[in-house]
Design a protein around this motif. Structure first.
Motif, PDB file in Angstrom:
ATOM      1  N   GLY A  51       0.819  -1.218   0.000  1.00  0.00           N
ATOM      2  CA  GLY A  51       0.000   0.000   0.000  1.00  0.00           C
ATOM      3  C   GLY A  51       0.847   1.259   0.000  1.00  0.00           C
ATOM      4  N   GLU A  52       1.919   1.263   0.820  1.00  0.00           N
ATOM      5  CA  GLU A  52       2.824   2.418   0.851  1.00  0.00           C
ATOM      6  C   GLU A  52       3.525   2.609  -0.495  1.00  0.00           C
ATOM      7  OE1 GLU A  52       4.771   3.072   5.187  1.00  0.00           O
ATOM      8  OE2 GLU A  52       5.114   1.083   4.323  1.00  0.00           O
ATOM      9  N   MET A  53       3.933   1.508  -1.117  1.00  0.00           N
ATOM     10  CA  MET A  53       4.604   1.601  -2.416  1.00  0.00           C
ATOM     11  C   MET A  53       3.678   2.174  -3.483  1.00  0.00           C
ATOM     12  SD  MET A  53       7.223  -1.607  -2.714  1.00  0.00           S
ATOM     13  CE  MET A  53       6.078  -2.928  -2.368  1.00  0.00           C
ATOM     14  N   ILE A  54       2.421   1.761  -3.462  1.00  0.00           N
ATOM     15  CA  ILE A  54       1.455   2.288  -4.428  1.00  0.00           C
ATOM     16  C   ILE A  54       1.242   3.779  -4.194  1.00  0.00           C
ATOM     17  CG2 ILE A  54      -0.969   2.210  -5.141  1.00  0.00           C
ATOM     18  CD1 ILE A  54      -0.800  -0.869  -4.657  1.00  0.00           C
ATOM     19  N   LYS A  55       1.094   4.161  -2.913  1.00  0.00           N
ATOM     20  CA  LYS A  55       0.913   5.581  -2.580  1.00  0.00           C
ATOM     21  C   LYS A  55       2.115   6.396  -3.043  1.00  0.00           C
ATOM     22  CE  LYS A  55       0.516   8.776   1.304  1.00  0.00           C
ATOM     23  NZ  LYS A  55       1.758   9.489   1.137  1.00  0.00           N
ATOM     24  N   ILE A  56       3.322   5.910  -2.746  1.00  0.00           N
ATOM     25  CA  ILE A  56       4.541   6.612  -3.141  1.00  0.00           C
ATOM     26  C   ILE A  56       4.636   6.715  -4.663  1.00  0.00           C
ATOM     27  CG2 ILE A  56       7.066   6.424  -3.203  1.00  0.00           C
ATOM     28  CD1 ILE A  56       6.860   5.251  -0.320  1.00  0.00           C
ATOM     29  N   THR A  57       4.223   5.679  -5.362  1.00  0.00           N
ATOM     30  CA  THR A  57       4.285   5.685  -6.820  1.00  0.00           C
ATOM     31  C   THR A  57       3.452   6.811  -7.409  1.00  0.00           C
ATOM     32  OG1 THR A  57       4.660   3.305  -6.911  1.00  0.00           O
ATOM     33  CG2 THR A  57       3.812   4.342  -8.908  1.00  0.00           C
ATOM     34  N   PHE A  58       2.256   7.008  -6.867  1.00  0.00           N
ATOM     35  CA  PHE A  58       1.346   7.984  -7.462  1.00  0.00           C
ATOM     36  C   PHE A  58       1.373   9.358  -6.798  1.00  0.00           C
ATOM     37  CE2 PHE A  58      -0.339   3.907  -8.880  1.00  0.00           C
ATOM     38  CZ  PHE A  58      -0.391   4.149 -10.245  1.00  0.00           C
ATOM     39  N   THR A  59       1.920   9.489  -5.598  1.00  0.00           N
ATOM     40  CA  THR A  59       1.952  10.797  -4.933  1.00  0.00           C
ATOM     41  C   THR A  59       3.373  11.257  -4.627  1.00  0.00           C
ATOM     42  OG1 THR A  59       1.780   9.861  -2.702  1.00  0.00           O
ATOM     43  CG2 THR A  59      -0.285  10.371  -3.848  1.00  0.00           C
ATOM     44  N   GLY A  60       4.337  10.389  -4.779  1.00  0.00           N
ATOM     45  CA  GLY A  60       5.719  10.741  -4.498  1.00  0.00           C
ATOM     46  C   GLY A  60       6.089  10.454  -3.050  1.00  0.00           C
ATOM     47  N   LEU A  61       7.389  10.445  -2.800  1.00  0.00           N
ATOM     48  CA  LEU A  61       7.927  10.196  -1.469  1.00  0.00           C
ATOM     49  C   LEU A  61       7.986  11.506  -0.701  1.00  0.00           C
ATOM     50  CD1 LEU A  61       9.356   8.113   0.400  1.00  0.00           C
ATOM     51  CD2 LEU A  61      11.500   8.839  -0.636  1.00  0.00           C
ATOM     52  N   ASP A  62       7.519  11.510   0.540  1.00  0.00           N
ATOM     53  CA  ASP A  62       7.628  12.695   1.387  1.00  0.00           C
ATOM     54  C   ASP A  62       9.045  12.758   1.947  1.00  0.00           C
ATOM     55  OD1 ASP A  62       4.997  13.363   0.956  1.00  0.00           O
ATOM     56  OD2 ASP A  62       4.262  12.453   2.800  1.00  0.00           O
ATOM     57  N   VAL A  63       9.821  13.718   1.462  1.00  0.00           N
ATOM     58  CA  VAL A  63      11.216  13.859   1.889  1.00  0.00           C
ATOM     59  C   VAL A  63      11.271  14.912   2.998  1.00  0.00           C
ATOM     60  CG1 VAL A  63      13.563  14.419   1.164  1.00  0.00           C
ATOM     61  CG2 VAL A  63      12.018  13.251  -0.416  1.00  0.00           C
ATOM     62  N   PRO A  64      11.762  14.534   4.183  1.00  0.00           N
ATOM     63  CA  PRO A  64      11.815  15.510   5.285  1.00  0.00           C
ATOM     64  C   PRO A  64      12.873  16.583   5.039  1.00  0.00           C
ATOM     65  CG  PRO A  64      12.860  13.458   5.940  1.00  0.00           C
ATOM     66  CD  PRO A  64      12.280  13.225   4.578  1.00  0.00           C
ATOM     67  N   ARG A  65      12.559  17.797   5.488  1.00  0.00           N
ATOM     68  CA  ARG A  65      13.522  18.897   5.391  1.00  0.00           C
ATOM     69  C   ARG A  65      14.717  18.563   6.276  1.00  0.00           C
ATOM     70  NH1 ARG A  65      13.451  24.505   4.402  1.00  0.00           N
ATOM     71  NH2 ARG A  65      15.086  25.576   5.569  1.00  0.00           N
ATOM     72  N   PRO A  66      15.932  18.629   5.734  1.00  0.00           N
ATOM     73  CA  PRO A  66      17.108  18.334   6.550  1.00  0.00           C
ATOM     74  C   PRO A  66      17.248  19.324   7.714  1.00  0.00           C
ATOM     75  CG  PRO A  66      17.655  18.337   4.210  1.00  0.00           C
ATOM     76  CD  PRO A  66      16.274  18.901   4.339  1.00  0.00           C
ATOM     77  N   GLN A  67      17.358  18.789   8.911  1.00  0.00           N
ATOM     78  CA  GLN A  67      17.523  19.593  10.130  1.00  0.00           C
ATOM     79  C   GLN A  67      18.840  19.221  10.796  1.00  0.00           C
ATOM     80  OE1 GLN A  67      15.541  22.040  10.930  1.00  0.00           O
ATOM     81  NE2 GLN A  67      13.978  21.592   9.417  1.00  0.00           N
ATOM     82  N   VAL A  68      19.404  20.176  11.517  1.00  0.00           N
ATOM     83  CA  VAL A  68      20.699  19.966  12.174  1.00  0.00           C
ATOM     84  C   VAL A  68      20.613  18.763  13.117  1.00  0.00           C
ATOM     85  CG1 VAL A  68      22.378  20.970  13.757  1.00  0.00           C
ATOM     86  CG2 VAL A  68      21.346  22.379  11.981  1.00  0.00           C
ATOM     87  N   LYS A  69      21.572  17.848  12.983  1.00  0.00           N
ATOM     88  CA  LYS A  69      21.594  16.633  13.806  1.00  0.00           C
ATOM     89  C   LYS A  69      22.592  16.738  14.960  1.00  0.00           C
ATOM     90  CE  LYS A  69      20.171  13.683   9.993  1.00  0.00           C
ATOM     91  NZ  LYS A  69      19.900  14.755   9.057  1.00  0.00           N
ATOM     92  N   GLN A  70      23.624  17.549  14.774  1.00  0.00           N
ATOM     93  CA  GLN A  70      24.613  17.744  15.837  1.00  0.00           C
ATOM     94  C   GLN A  70      25.227  19.127  15.700  1.00  0.00           C
ATOM     95  OE1 GLN A  70      27.801  14.933  15.618  1.00  0.00           O
ATOM     96  NE2 GLN A  70      28.160  15.215  13.452  1.00  0.00           N
ATOM     97  N   TYR A  71      25.815  19.579  16.770  1.00  0.00           N
ATOM     98  CA  TYR A  71      26.424  20.908  16.809  1.00  0.00           C
ATOM     99  C   TYR A  71      27.918  20.770  17.058  1.00  0.00           C
ATOM    100  CZ  TYR A  71      21.709  22.734  16.872  1.00  0.00           C
ATOM    101  OH  TYR A  71      20.416  23.038  16.526  1.00  0.00           O
ATOM    102  N   PRO A  72      28.695  21.779  16.651  1.00  0.00           N
ATOM    103  CA  PRO A  72      30.140  21.712  16.884  1.00  0.00           C
ATOM    104  C   PRO A  72      30.446  21.586  18.380  1.00  0.00           C
ATOM    105  CG  PRO A  72      29.615  23.491  15.361  1.00  0.00           C
ATOM    106  CD  PRO A  72      28.318  22.985  15.909  1.00  0.00           C
ATOM    107  N   PRO A  73      31.484  20.813  18.724  1.00  0.00           N
ATOM    108  CA  PRO A  73      31.828  20.607  20.135  1.00  0.00           C
ATOM    109  C   PRO A  73      32.570  21.795  20.752  1.00  0.00           C
ATOM    110  CG  PRO A  73      33.345  19.410  18.736  1.00  0.00           C
ATOM    111  CD  PRO A  73      32.314  20.013  17.826  1.00  0.00           C
ATOM    112  N   GLN A  74      32.851  22.799  19.971  1.00  0.00           N
ATOM    113  CA  GLN A  74      33.572  23.970  20.464  1.00  0.00           C
ATOM    114  C   GLN A  74      32.836  25.227  20.018  1.00  0.00           C
ATOM    115  OE1 GLN A  74      36.417  21.816  18.561  1.00  0.00           O
ATOM    116  NE2 GLN A  74      36.994  23.343  17.124  1.00  0.00           N
ATOM    117  N   PRO A  75      33.222  26.376  20.533  1.00  0.00           N
ATOM    118  CA  PRO A  75      32.503  27.615  20.197  1.00  0.00           C
ATOM    119  C   PRO A  75      32.477  27.887  18.683  1.00  0.00           C
ATOM    120  CG  PRO A  75      34.025  27.988  22.007  1.00  0.00           C
ATOM    121  CD  PRO A  75      34.305  26.616  21.489  1.00  0.00           C
TER     122      PRO A  75
END
Length: 162
Positions: A51-75
């Motif tokens: 079902g997910e594959m059919i949905k993705i085929t006809f509506t496209g894959l929802d790609v999440p906006r890239p968000q920061v995963k880690q921060y520099p360990p120094q200032p």
């Protein structure tokens, strides 16, 4: 006479198939180049149901906006870089404490953001370079919600360089 009718049906079928396939391709291209804030993370080992594959085929894959995963360990300094028409790129500046050799600018890849380059940036910093880590449009806190897979991103690179 019968052959002409059969040939017309075959040609019409081919035209319909080509139009449908091209519409699906256009939907896929749009969905892969426009990020969504509310999309769930794409897991590498996820096995979608039929079902997910059919949905993705006809509506496209929802790609999440890239968000920061880690921060520099120094200032670091958080900056915004003007990119024309009230658009701004977000970046971090990491400054070296040693002899300065220059400035290195890092840019991330597709579906990533600036922290994906943190390990490489820290190596360059240890070599004596100040580092500017930039989020392309559509990533992190930069403007927009799409990617052009390099076309407009080239302007982002020039804005960061300038």
């Amino acid at each position: 006479m019968r052959i002409k009718k059969t040939l017309k049906i075959i040609i019409a079928t081919i035209i319909v198939v080509v139009v449908v396939v091209n519409a699906i391709i256009a939907i896929q291209a749009y969905s892969l180049s426009h990020f969504k804030n509310d999309a769930s993370e794409i897991k590498p080992n996820h096995s979608p149901s039929v079902g997910e594959m059919i949905k993705i085929t006809f509506t496209g894959l929802d790609v999440p906006r890239p968000q920061v995963k880690q921060y520099p360990p120094q200032p670091y300094d958080s900056i915004y870089i003007p990119c024309g028409d009230d658009k701004k790129l977000h970046g971090w500046v990491l400054r070296t404490d040693s002899l300065k050799r220059g400035l290195a600018i890092t840019f991330h890849g597709y579906m990533e953001e600036k922290s994906a380059m943190l390990n490489k940036a820290l190596l360059l910093k240890d070599m004596g370079y100040d580092i500017l880590m930039v989020d392309f449009m559509g990533a992190g806190r930069s403007y927009g919600d799409q990617t052009t897979l390099g076309y407009i991103e080239a302007e982002n690179v020039k804005a960061a360089y300038d």
